[in-house]
Design a protein around this motif. Sequence first.
Motif, PDB file in Angstrom:
ATOM      1  N   VAL A  49       0.859  -1.175   0.000  1.00 30.33           N
ATOM      2  CA  VAL A  49       0.000   0.000   0.000  1.00 30.33           C
ATOM      3  C   VAL A  49       0.898   1.229   0.000  1.00 30.33           C
ATOM      4  O   VAL A  49       1.824   1.334   0.808  1.00 30.33           O
ATOM      5  N   GLU A  50       0.629   2.124  -0.918  1.00 25.62           N
ATOM      6  CA  GLU A  50       1.355   3.395  -0.959  1.00 25.62           C
ATOM      7  C   GLU A  50       0.513   4.446  -0.270  1.00 25.62           C
ATOM      8  O   GLU A  50      -0.676   4.596  -0.570  1.00 25.62           O
ATOM      9  N   VAL A  51       1.120   5.153   0.672  1.00 23.96           N
ATOM     10  CA  VAL A  51       0.410   6.159   1.450  1.00 23.96           C
ATOM     11  C   VAL A  51       0.962   7.532   1.093  1.00 23.96           C
ATOM     12  O   VAL A  51       2.173   7.751   1.114  1.00 23.96           O
ATOM     13  N   THR A  63      -4.792  12.104   4.300  1.00 27.16           N
ATOM     14  CA  THR A  63      -4.014  10.934   3.912  1.00 27.16           C
ATOM     15  C   THR A  63      -4.823  10.129   2.909  1.00 27.16           C
ATOM     16  O   THR A  63      -6.028   9.926   3.108  1.00 27.16           O
ATOM     17  N   ASN A  64      -4.183   9.708   1.860  1.00 28.43           N
ATOM     18  CA  ASN A  64      -4.806   8.812   0.888  1.00 28.43           C
ATOM     19  C   ASN A  64      -3.894   7.609   0.692  1.00 28.43           C
ATOM     20  O   ASN A  64      -2.668   7.738   0.691  1.00 28.43           O
ATOM     21  N   SER A  65      -4.505   6.450   0.510  1.00 31.60           N
ATOM     22  CA  SER A  65      -3.763   5.213   0.303  1.00 31.60           C
ATOM     23  C   SER A  65      -4.250   4.527  -0.960  1.00 31.60           C
ATOM     24  O   SER A  65      -5.424   4.641  -1.328  1.00 31.60           O
ATOM     25  N   SER A  66      -3.344   3.797  -1.594  1.00 29.88           N
ATOM     26  CA  SER A  66      -3.734   3.005  -2.766  1.00 29.88           C
ATOM     27  C   SER A  66      -2.935   1.709  -2.782  1.00 29.88           C
ATOM     28  O   SER A  66      -1.789   1.662  -2.331  1.00 29.88           O
TER      29      SER A  66
END
Length: 188
Positions: A49-51, A63-66
């Motif tokens: 997961v990239e934050v 904060t967004n995660s993908s």
Amino acid sequence: MPISRVTKVYAIQDAKIAPLTADPAGGSATYGALIDVPGIKSLEISGDVEVKSLRGDNTQLATNSSITNVQVSVTHAKLSLDVLVAILGGAVTDSGTGTAETSTWDLTSANATMPPFKLEGVTPAGGVDTVGGDLHVVLHKLTLASFPDLGFSEEDFRIASFTANADPLLSNSKWISITLNETAAAIA
């Protein structure tokens, strides 16, 4: 009342792969014949997961995660030449008769295609909380991430293994499906 969405997960009883033969955007994915992964020992799924954090005014603002990667690791007790073709490419040639029969897998620079494939694993019946039920995990589109672990081991069995990366299908965007069955079902 619907089946419970919570369960233990105990053991793996079977796993099969199938070559992905078509994945048209807006259509339906199609697969080749199922191939048994002989002596399945484990199927482990992990991911990255990239934050990204947004800061301003000397504080955390958002904060967004993908998901950037989904990976599966598989170990199995027996080597299958058909599995090698499905995950790595190459070709198997059968020849000879009687006691001189051979089956040879050859990997060449021309046929090392690293084709996409589907993997499905299942618990034994009773490997979940529902008596007589099972759990299926499907990774819909995988590509080998590193060369499979093959070879020999002195005075011991050699366990085969491979690692693959998942991609979402173009046809329906699925990466992973986990199905909890009230009644155990074979991989189909």
